[in-house]
Design a protein around this motif. Sequence first.
Motif, PDB file in Angstrom:
ATOM      1  N   LEU A  96       0.861  -1.228  -0.027  1.00  0.00           N
ATOM      2  CA  LEU A  96       0.030  -0.185  -0.076  1.00  0.00           C
ATOM      3  C   LEU A  96       0.705   1.066   0.106  1.00  0.00           C
ATOM      4  O   LEU A  96       0.471   2.176  -0.693  1.00  0.00           O
ATOM      5  CB  LEU A  96      -0.901  -0.030   1.277  1.00  0.00           C
ATOM      6  CG  LEU A  96      -2.153   1.183   1.223  1.00  0.00           C
ATOM      7  CD1 LEU A  96      -3.042   0.790  -0.013  1.00  0.00           C
ATOM      8  CD2 LEU A  96      -2.850   0.881   2.717  1.00  0.00           C
ATOM      9  N   PHE A  97       1.782   1.139   0.725  1.00  0.00           N
ATOM     10  CA  PHE A  97       2.747   2.483   0.784  1.00  0.00           C
ATOM     11  C   PHE A  97       3.694   2.837  -0.640  1.00  0.00           C
ATOM     12  O   PHE A  97       3.684   3.672  -0.997  1.00  0.00           O
ATOM     13  CB  PHE A  97       3.926   2.135   2.078  1.00  0.00           C
ATOM     14  CG  PHE A  97       3.414   2.763   3.472  1.00  0.00           C
ATOM     15  CD1 PHE A  97       3.941   3.836   3.731  1.00  0.00           C
ATOM     16  CD2 PHE A  97       2.538   2.141   4.023  1.00  0.00           C
ATOM     17  CE1 PHE A  97       3.431   4.320   5.168  1.00  0.00           C
ATOM     18  CE2 PHE A  97       2.211   2.540   5.257  1.00  0.00           C
ATOM     19  CZ  PHE A  97       2.474   3.529   5.966  1.00  0.00           C
ATOM     20  N   VAL A  98       4.031   1.582  -1.084  1.00  0.00           N
ATOM     21  CA  VAL A  98       4.744   1.686  -2.429  1.00  0.00           C
ATOM     22  C   VAL A  98       3.887   2.048  -3.528  1.00  0.00           C
ATOM     23  O   VAL A  98       4.159   2.941  -4.259  1.00  0.00           O
ATOM     24  CB  VAL A  98       5.351   0.183  -2.666  1.00  0.00           C
ATOM     25  CG1 VAL A  98       5.813   0.160  -4.326  1.00  0.00           C
ATOM     26  CG2 VAL A  98       6.451  -0.326  -1.730  1.00  0.00           C
ATOM     27  N   ALA A  99       2.432   1.612  -3.467  1.00  0.00           N
ATOM     28  CA  ALA A  99       1.471   2.195  -4.378  1.00  0.00           C
ATOM     29  C   ALA A  99       1.294   3.541  -4.441  1.00  0.00           C
ATOM     30  O   ALA A  99       0.852   4.270  -5.326  1.00  0.00           O
ATOM     31  CB  ALA A  99       0.244   1.178  -4.295  1.00  0.00           C
ATOM     32  N   ASN A 100       1.626   4.052  -3.235  1.00  0.00           N
ATOM     33  CA  ASN A 100       1.476   5.699  -3.050  1.00  0.00           C
ATOM     34  C   ASN A 100       2.625   6.450  -3.089  1.00  0.00           C
ATOM     35  O   ASN A 100       2.710   7.414  -2.236  1.00  0.00           O
ATOM     36  CB  ASN A 100       0.621   5.858  -1.783  1.00  0.00           C
ATOM     37  CG  ASN A 100      -1.104   5.493  -1.986  1.00  0.00           C
ATOM     38  OD1 ASN A 100      -1.759   6.251  -2.511  1.00  0.00           O
ATOM     39  ND2 ASN A 100      -1.418   4.257  -1.824  1.00  0.00           N
ATOM     40  N   GLY A 101       3.620   5.822  -3.570  1.00  0.00           N
ATOM     41  CA  GLY A 101       4.896   6.694  -3.822  1.00  0.00           C
ATOM     42  C   GLY A 101       6.072   6.498  -3.002  1.00  0.00           C
ATOM     43  O   GLY A 101       6.875   7.244  -2.959  1.00  0.00           O
ATOM     44  N   VAL A 102       5.785   5.531  -1.817  1.00  0.00           N
ATOM     45  CA  VAL A 102       6.926   5.468  -0.885  1.00  0.00           C
ATOM     46  C   VAL A 102       8.034   4.499  -1.441  1.00  0.00           C
ATOM     47  O   VAL A 102       7.523   3.215  -1.803  1.00  0.00           O
ATOM     48  CB  VAL A 102       6.373   4.962   0.413  1.00  0.00           C
ATOM     49  CG1 VAL A 102       7.666   4.748   1.546  1.00  0.00           C
ATOM     50  CG2 VAL A 102       5.595   6.226   0.820  1.00  0.00           C
ATOM     51  N   ALA A 103       9.101   4.546  -1.468  1.00  0.00           N
ATOM     52  CA  ALA A 103      10.243   3.440  -1.795  1.00  0.00           C
ATOM     53  C   ALA A 103       9.908   2.263  -0.662  1.00  0.00           C
ATOM     54  O   ALA A 103       9.911   2.397   0.448  1.00  0.00           O
ATOM     55  CB  ALA A 103      11.571   3.920  -1.817  1.00  0.00           C
ATOM     56  N   GLU A 104      10.132   1.164  -1.487  1.00  0.00           N
ATOM     57  CA  GLU A 104      10.047  -0.125  -0.460  1.00  0.00           C
ATOM     58  C   GLU A 104      11.067  -0.307   0.591  1.00  0.00           C
ATOM     59  O   GLU A 104      10.896  -0.527   1.847  1.00  0.00           O
ATOM     60  CB  GLU A 104       9.828  -1.479  -1.301  1.00  0.00           C
ATOM     61  CG  GLU A 104       9.818  -2.700  -0.400  1.00  0.00           C
ATOM     62  CD  GLU A 104       9.331  -3.560  -1.197  1.00  0.00           C
ATOM     63  OE1 GLU A 104       9.133  -4.893  -0.554  1.00  0.00           O
ATOM     64  OE2 GLU A 104       9.731  -3.847  -2.408  1.00  0.00           O
ATOM     65  N   GLU A 105      12.364   0.071   0.326  1.00  0.00           N
ATOM     66  CA  GLU A 105      13.547   0.232   0.965  1.00  0.00           C
ATOM     67  C   GLU A 105      13.133   1.214   2.164  1.00  0.00           C
ATOM     68  O   GLU A 105      13.494   0.907   3.402  1.00  0.00           O
ATOM     69  CB  GLU A 105      14.575   0.302   0.415  1.00  0.00           C
ATOM     70  CG  GLU A 105      15.861   0.459   1.219  1.00  0.00           C
ATOM     71  CD  GLU A 105      17.168   0.804   0.511  1.00  0.00           C
ATOM     72  OE1 GLU A 105      17.976   0.874   1.206  1.00  0.00           O
ATOM     73  OE2 GLU A 105      17.028   0.989  -0.660  1.00  0.00           O
ATOM     74  N   ASP A 106      12.781   2.098   2.183  1.00  0.00           N
ATOM     75  CA  ASP A 106      12.334   3.350   2.983  1.00  0.00           C
ATOM     76  C   ASP A 106      11.299   2.695   3.953  1.00  0.00           C
ATOM     77  O   ASP A 106      11.435   2.900   5.144  1.00  0.00           O
ATOM     78  CB  ASP A 106      12.126   4.514   2.319  1.00  0.00           C
ATOM     79  CG  ASP A 106      12.966   5.300   1.576  1.00  0.00           C
ATOM     80  OD1 ASP A 106      14.337   5.004   1.811  1.00  0.00           O
ATOM     81  OD2 ASP A 106      12.461   6.188   0.588  1.00  0.00           O
ATOM     82  N   PHE A 107      10.450   2.288   3.528  1.00  0.00           N
ATOM     83  CA  PHE A 107       9.134   1.930   4.138  1.00  0.00           C
ATOM     84  C   PHE A 107       9.800   0.726   5.188  1.00  0.00           C
ATOM     85  O   PHE A 107       9.491   0.845   6.546  1.00  0.00           O
ATOM     86  CB  PHE A 107       8.204   0.984   3.305  1.00  0.00           C
ATOM     87  CG  PHE A 107       6.960   0.196   4.162  1.00  0.00           C
ATOM     88  CD1 PHE A 107       6.101   1.067   5.006  1.00  0.00           C
ATOM     89  CD2 PHE A 107       7.161  -0.961   4.303  1.00  0.00           C
ATOM     90  CE1 PHE A 107       5.152   0.321   5.597  1.00  0.00           C
ATOM     91  CE2 PHE A 107       6.342  -1.688   5.091  1.00  0.00           C
ATOM     92  CZ  PHE A 107       5.186  -1.073   5.820  1.00  0.00           C
TER      93      PHE A 107
END
Length: 212
Positions: free
Chosen positions: A134-145
């Motif tokens: 969900l975070f990645v789908a909204n522009g957050v890099a997976e690594e950062d999440f």
Amino acid sequence: MFKRIALVFSLMMVSLLACAQDGETWEAGKHYTLIQPAIRTANPDKIEVAEFFWYGCGHCYTFEPVIGQWKKTIADDVAFRAIPAQWGGAMELHAKAFYTAEALGVAETMHPVIFQAMNVDRKRLGSEEEIAELFVANGVAEEDFLKAYSSFGVSSQARQANSTARGAKVSGTPSVMVNGKYMISARTAGSNANMLKVADYLVEKERAAAGS
């Protein structure tokens, strides 16, 4: 000087009474409960209003736009804080999602997105992987999440939120706590909208007490 103090106090009392419903003052034990012992607030220099919520709670979802409008009206001496409730299971994951969004500076985006996902799209978000998607789908890099989600800071905030909720004896969401001293629920206030009316009343009560 005495006249000025008397005038300030009078204005406080007028404002306090204006928060009563149909001329009736909101009563402890009836419209709100006392928290004993009181809970330490995040900023002792301000009157804190905290909302206990859960992303999967339908009542919290419908309350969100209401409290969003209310937050725009609060005075400079009032601070608002959202606190995710946790009763085990996926709620702990969702609490970490909330603090992860804050840590990454994307809370304004992700807060409504997570509410939407759980209440409209019917996603359970029952795993870290689902939340990451969900975070990645909204522009957050997976690594950062992943880095933020597993961080000591986020885990500590989630634990502290749980401790605060336990101290306040929160039994349902949404619930509103004023200055660590008073707890308001829709059941005691009569409705979600009334919770904010009672909160306004208690803010004025705290302001008057500080002024005296």
